[in-house]
Design an enzyme around this catalytic site. Structure first.
Site, mmCIF file in Angstrom:
data_model
loop_
_atom_site.group_PDB
_atom_site.id
_atom_site.type_symbol
_atom_site.label_atom_id
_atom_site.label_comp_id
_atom_site.label_asym_id
_atom_site.label_seq_id
_atom_site.Cartn_x
_atom_site.Cartn_y
_atom_site.Cartn_z
ATOM 1 N N PHE A 181 -26.617 11.183 -22.697
ATOM 2 C CA PHE A 181 -25.802 10.350 -22.149
ATOM 3 C C PHE A 181 -26.151 9.008 -22.723
ATOM 4 C CE2 PHE A 181 -29.624 10.566 -19.288
ATOM 5 C CZ PHE A 181 -29.668 9.030 -18.976
ATOM 6 N N CYS A 182 -25.227 8.005 -22.595
ATOM 7 C CA CYS A 182 -25.501 6.781 -23.335
ATOM 8 C C CYS A 182 -24.439 5.626 -22.688
ATOM 9 C CB CYS A 182 -25.312 6.442 -24.767
ATOM 10 S SG CYS A 182 -23.448 7.066 -25.631
ATOM 11 N N THR A 183 -24.340 4.382 -23.074
ATOM 12 C CA THR A 183 -23.634 3.650 -22.250
ATOM 13 C C THR A 183 -22.035 3.872 -22.164
ATOM 14 O OG1 THR A 183 -25.163 1.837 -22.827
ATOM 15 C CG2 THR A 183 -23.143 1.032 -22.141
ATOM 16 N N GLY A 185 -20.526 6.310 -24.700
ATOM 17 C CA GLY A 185 -20.089 7.431 -25.215
ATOM 18 C C GLY A 185 -20.334 7.705 -26.750
ATOM 19 N N ILE A 210 -22.111 6.207 -19.239
ATOM 20 C CA ILE A 210 -22.394 5.753 -18.085
ATOM 21 C C ILE A 210 -21.510 4.879 -17.323
ATOM 22 C CG2 ILE A 210 -24.481 4.110 -16.731
ATOM 23 C CD1 ILE A 210 -26.191 5.021 -19.151
#
Length: 342
Positions: A181-183, A185, A210
């Protein structure tokens, strides 16, 4: 003033990306939109903020290009000061720098929508990896997530290689499922594609990142812990995408909590507990002078960072002329009064 904030990206072949820069920059400025948009052969990425009608205009402008017709974006809002100080359209080799420009993002991992994410990461056979940088992870991450402790995304492939060795966290003999996951995508588009290029088959990533999770999943059901770092003046957001309590050190860019701001090592614009020991006196003096200029600009009700200098000059001249005219009127009034007395 309320600011609409739009985060967007799309991997798409843009062989003419260089010629797109100037018209896009001018269009954003004309509609009072600020932020950063990155253009590269592999696509577009960025976050912009401005009035509702300005954001709508820029999104329509982008989607008018058939290659960006299905461009998706995520929105949030801020009622405080401008999330950005200027508008910048920049040309890059990659829209997210991993140092792996040949990674095929069409072969990215499997999307998992926010409402199904908790079930996936609660599986004990899943290795959950936070692909963001260490200063982002410091203020919040998912429960049980692994922090690769990378300073930049460019370091991520090296971390994967080291952990793929026998006995490592990503040793294929024992690791079959990986969730990332990241901020928003975009980093996971590349990281999961890279993982698949390295022989990992079951690779998943959080759809919308996120931000979409915090927007979608109620706090009482959430497995997110802390705040999510964002790359604008809000610094962090929580559930419902509400701005958080963090500010950013102007010397090292690390997010700072209220407790860290109470430290004697925190000097506004100059240092914080994270960078206090790393700064030379020459650097401190440079940061000190920059903060002084920021404070002077604030006292003049101007922006120091990113403000239009010509507009500032125009405003200063207009103010100077107004003061002169007021002085002339006062002098004329006194002269008239004296004449009447005589």
């Amino acid at each position: 003033m309320s600011h609409t904030i739009a985060a967007l990206y799309k991997f798409v072949d843009l062989p003419d990306f260089e010629s797109l820069k100037e018209p896009l920059q001018a269009f954003c400025e004309r509609h009072h939109v600020k932020g950063t948009l990155l253009l590269a052969r592999e696509g577009i990425n960025g976050t912009i903020a401005g009035p509702r009608e300005g954001i709508d205009a820029v999104l329509a402008y982008l989607r008018n290009d058939p290659r960006l017709a299905d461009l998706e974006h995520k929105e949030s809002w801020s009622d405080e000061r401008d999330p950005f100080h200027r508008m910048r359209v920049r040309l890059k080799k990659e829209i997210v720098t991993m140092g792996q420009p040949n990674v095929n993002t069409n072969n990215a991992g499997t999307y998992v929508p926010p409402e199904n994410w908790n079930d996936l990461i609660s599986d004990p056979d899943v290795v959950l990896v936070d692909t963001r940088n260490d200063y982002e992870v410091d203020i919040g991450t998912f429960k049980g997530a692994v922090n690769p402790n990378t300073v930049t995304f460019r370091e991520f492939p090296g971390w994967v290689q080291s952990q793929s060795a026998e006995g490592g966290l990503l040793d294929k003999k024992r690791t079959r499922k990986v969730a990332m996951f990241c901020t928003g995508g975009i980093r996971c588009e590349k990281s999961t594609a890279y993982m698949k290029s390295q022989g990992f088959d079951e690779v998943y990533h959080l759809q919308g990142g996120i931000l979409k999770y915090l927007e979608t999943v109620p706090p009482e059901q959430s497995l997110w812990e802390g705040e999510c770092f964002v790359f604008d003046e809000r610094v962090s957001v929580g559930h419902g995408l509400k701005p958080g309590p963090y500010i950013q050190c102007r010397a090292c860019r690390h997010p700072l909590s209220e407790e860290e701001r109470a430290s004697p090592k925190y000097i506004r614009g100059e240092s914080c507990p994270h960078c206090w020991d790393d700064k030379t006196e020459e650097q401190r003096e440079r940061f000190r002078e920059r903060q002084r200029q920021v404070d002077l600009a604030a006292a003049r009700h101007e922006e120091h960072i990113g403000a239009d200098m010509q507009e500032q000059i125009r405003q200063r001249r207009a103010l100077k002329e107004a003061r002169k005219e007021a002085a002339r009127q006062r002098a004329l009034q006194k002269s008239t009064q004296k004449g009447a007395e005589n």
